[in-house]
Scaffold this active site. Structure first.
Site, short mmCIF file in Angstrom:
data_model
loop_
_atom_site.label_atom_id
_atom_site.label_comp_id
_atom_site.label_asym_id
_atom_site.label_seq_id
_atom_site.Cartn_x
_atom_site.Cartn_y
_atom_site.Cartn_z
N ALA A 1 133.08 125.96 -10.77
CA ALA A 1 132.96 126.32 -12.19
C ALA A 1 132.84 127.99 -12.21
CB ALA A 1 131.85 125.57 -12.56
N GLY B 1 133.24 122.70 -8.65
CA GLY B 1 134.08 121.92 -9.55
C GLY B 1 135.38 121.95 -9.19
N GLU C 1 135.47 118.69 -7.05
CA GLU C 1 135.33 117.62 -8.11
C GLU C 1 136.70 117.57 -8.86
OE1 GLU C 1 131.76 119.67 -9.59
OE2 GLU C 1 130.99 117.64 -9.19
N GLU D 1 126.95 123.79 -4.61
CA GLU D 1 125.86 124.08 -5.74
C GLU D 1 124.59 124.13 -5.55
OE1 GLU D 1 128.43 121.71 -5.55
OE2 GLU D 1 129.58 121.60 -7.52
N1 CO8 Z 1 132.78 131.79 -10.50
C1 CO8 Z 1 133.21 132.97 -10.95
N2 CO8 Z 1 133.67 133.92 -10.38
C2 CO8 Z 1 133.88 133.72 -8.88
C3 CO8 Z 1 133.63 132.16 -8.42
C4 CO8 Z 1 133.26 131.36 -9.16
N3 CO8 Z 1 132.73 130.06 -8.75
N4 CO8 Z 1 134.19 132.32 -7.07
C5 CO8 Z 1 134.61 133.40 -6.57
N5 CO8 Z 1 134.49 134.29 -7.86
C6 CO8 Z 1 135.10 135.96 -7.94
C7 CO8 Z 1 133.86 136.69 -7.08
O1 CO8 Z 1 132.73 136.95 -7.88
C8 CO8 Z 1 134.76 137.92 -6.84
O2 CO8 Z 1 134.95 138.55 -8.11
P1 CO8 Z 1 134.83 140.10 -8.06
O3 CO8 Z 1 135.94 140.65 -7.43
O4 CO8 Z 1 134.64 140.68 -9.24
O5 CO8 Z 1 133.47 140.57 -7.43
C9 CO8 Z 1 136.37 137.16 -6.65
O6 CO8 Z 1 136.14 135.86 -7.41
C10 CO8 Z 1 136.68 137.08 -5.26
O7 CO8 Z 1 135.61 136.43 -4.63
P2 CO8 Z 1 134.77 137.05 -3.17
O8 CO8 Z 1 135.04 138.35 -3.14
O9 CO8 Z 1 133.50 136.23 -2.87
O10 CO8 Z 1 135.81 136.36 -2.16
P3 CO8 Z 1 135.62 135.90 -0.76
O11 CO8 Z 1 136.83 135.51 -0.14
O12 CO8 Z 1 134.87 136.87 0.25
O13 CO8 Z 1 135.01 134.38 -0.94
C11 CO8 Z 1 134.54 132.30 -1.62
C12 CO8 Z 1 135.65 133.33 -1.67
C13 CO8 Z 1 133.81 131.90 -0.50
C14 CO8 Z 1 135.27 131.12 -2.71
C15 CO8 Z 1 133.45 133.00 -2.52
O14 CO8 Z 1 133.86 133.63 -3.62
C16 CO8 Z 1 132.40 131.88 -3.24
O15 CO8 Z 1 131.48 131.32 -2.24
N6 CO8 Z 1 132.50 131.71 -4.63
C17 CO8 Z 1 131.56 130.71 -5.14
C18 CO8 Z 1 131.89 129.18 -4.93
C19 CO8 Z 1 130.82 128.43 -5.40
O16 CO8 Z 1 129.69 128.44 -5.47
N7 CO8 Z 1 131.28 127.38 -6.29
C20 CO8 Z 1 130.47 126.34 -7.03
C21 CO8 Z 1 130.58 126.72 -8.31
S1 CO8 Z 1 129.19 125.76 -9.18
C22 CO8 Z 1 130.05 124.46 -9.75
O17 CO8 Z 1 131.34 124.68 -9.60
C23 CO8 Z 1 129.40 123.42 -10.55
C24 CO8 Z 1 130.38 122.29 -10.92
C25 CO8 Z 1 130.30 122.05 -12.39
C26 CO8 Z 1 131.38 121.07 -12.90
C27 CO8 Z 1 132.98 121.40 -12.69
C28 CO8 Z 1 133.70 120.71 -13.30
C29 CO8 Z 1 135.12 120.49 -12.81
#
Ligand code: CO8
Length: 252
Positions: free
Chosen positions: A58, A101, A104, A124
């Site tokens: 998400a 998500g 999921e 999460e």
């Molecule tokens: N939301 C918003 N932006 C994101 C997300 C995200 N989940 N994941 C990555 N991005 C963005 C980063 O902020 C970054 O943006 P910017 O260039 O503007 O800084 C860009 O994408 C690239 O990301 P990274 O620079 O971090 O890239 P890396 O290759 O270093 O890392 C990762 C990739 C490992 C995926 C890392 O980005 C990460 O850990 N992301 C977050 C993953 C996460 O925590 N996901 C869970 C979110 S909570 C959730 O999903 C709750 C579920 C609710 C229900 C969903 C229903 C289907």
């Protein structure tokens, strides 16, 4: 009937944010799924992202300032589960990240194919929250309580190769998005080549096993099995077998 690949939806084309899932994305995804469901020519769907990400979860930036009152009163993410109400089978073709998500969403699909290097996880807990779209339930059903508990409480990631060993993923393939989509499409085309009535019934009874105990589940299956004797396609399929011919399904 044929199979269709859903990719590069406008909102899923958010490669900069690794296909972070937003409400806008689900409006578009649900609309596309509804169109597929209503199209009698489509017998199976493949949902995919890109080499780098199926979806990284998400949109954290969209959720960051949400209050309990807003989330609760607007039933935040309820519509994100539309996928699980479809009758048409959906195969998730996962490469890259399938986190939160994203994982999921893949688990809402009927079958998951992944690259060996795909990156699954429910991170999460690291954000001070928990899975919100069925992760705690579907992951536990898929791989068992102890492994699911470990993944959800630690936020550790796990590979497509491991996910296949654990039974979350039906097939882990070498290569990237193209290879996994090719394999998913081959399976989708096979499913789409069968009687639509039988496919819908088979999907329904397998899904019932997730909710019912074994006795009720077997009874439920038997009722649907009985019901299929009322379909044209059961007659067509069994007659074709006896005559050593290819069945020409009527989908009725
Ligand atoms: N939301 C918003 N932006 C994101 C997300 C995200 N989940 N994941 C990555 N991005 C963005 C980063 O902020 C970054 O943006 P910017 O260039 O503007 O800084 C860009 O994408 C690239 O990301 P990274 O620079 O971090 O890239 P890396 O290759 O270093 O890392 C990762 C990739 C490992 C995926 C890392 O980005 C990460 O850990 N992301 C977050 C993953 C996460 O925590 N996901 C869970 C979110 S909570 C959730 O999903 C709750 C579920 C609710 C229900 C969903 C229903 C289907």
């Amino acid at each position: 009937m044929s199979a269709v690949v859903l990719r590069n939806l406008r909102c899923l084309e958010s490669p900069k944010a690794l296909n972070a899932l937003s409400s806008a994305l689900f409006v578009e995804l649900n609309e596309a799924l509804k169109e597929c469901e209503e199209d009698s020519e489509i017998g199976a769907i493949v949902l995919t992202g890109s080499d780098k990400a199926f979806a990284a979860g998400a949109d954290i930036k969209e959720m960051a300032s949400l209050t309990f009152a807003e989330a609760y009163s607007k039933n935040f993410i309820a519509s994100w589960s539309f996928m699980s109400s479809l009758r048409t089978p959906v195969i998730a073709a996962v490469s890259g990240h399938a986190l939160g998500g994203g994982c999921e969403l893949a688990m809402m699909c009927d079958i998951i194919y992944a690259t060996k290097t795909a990156n699954f996880g429910q991170p999460e807990i690291k954000l001070g929250t928990i899975p919100g779209a069925g992760g705690s339930q579907r992951l536990t059903k898929a791989i068992g309580k102890s492994k699911a508990m470990e993944l959800i409480l630690t936020g550790n990631n796990y590979s497509g190769e491991q996910a296949e060993k654990d039974g979350l993923v039906a097939k882990a393939v070498e290569g990237g998005n193209k290879e996994v989509v090719d394999q998913a499409l081959a399976t989708a085309a096979k499913i789409a080549s069968y009687s639509r009535v039988a496919v819908v019934a088979a999907k329904e009874v397998v899904n019932k096993s997730q909710d019912l105990g074994i006795r009720e589940g077997v009874e439920y299956e038997r009722r649907i099995f009985h019901a299929l004797f009322g379909s044209q396609d059961q007659k067509i399929g069994m007659k074709a077998f006896a005559e050593k011919k290819k069945a020409e399904w009527s989908h009725s």
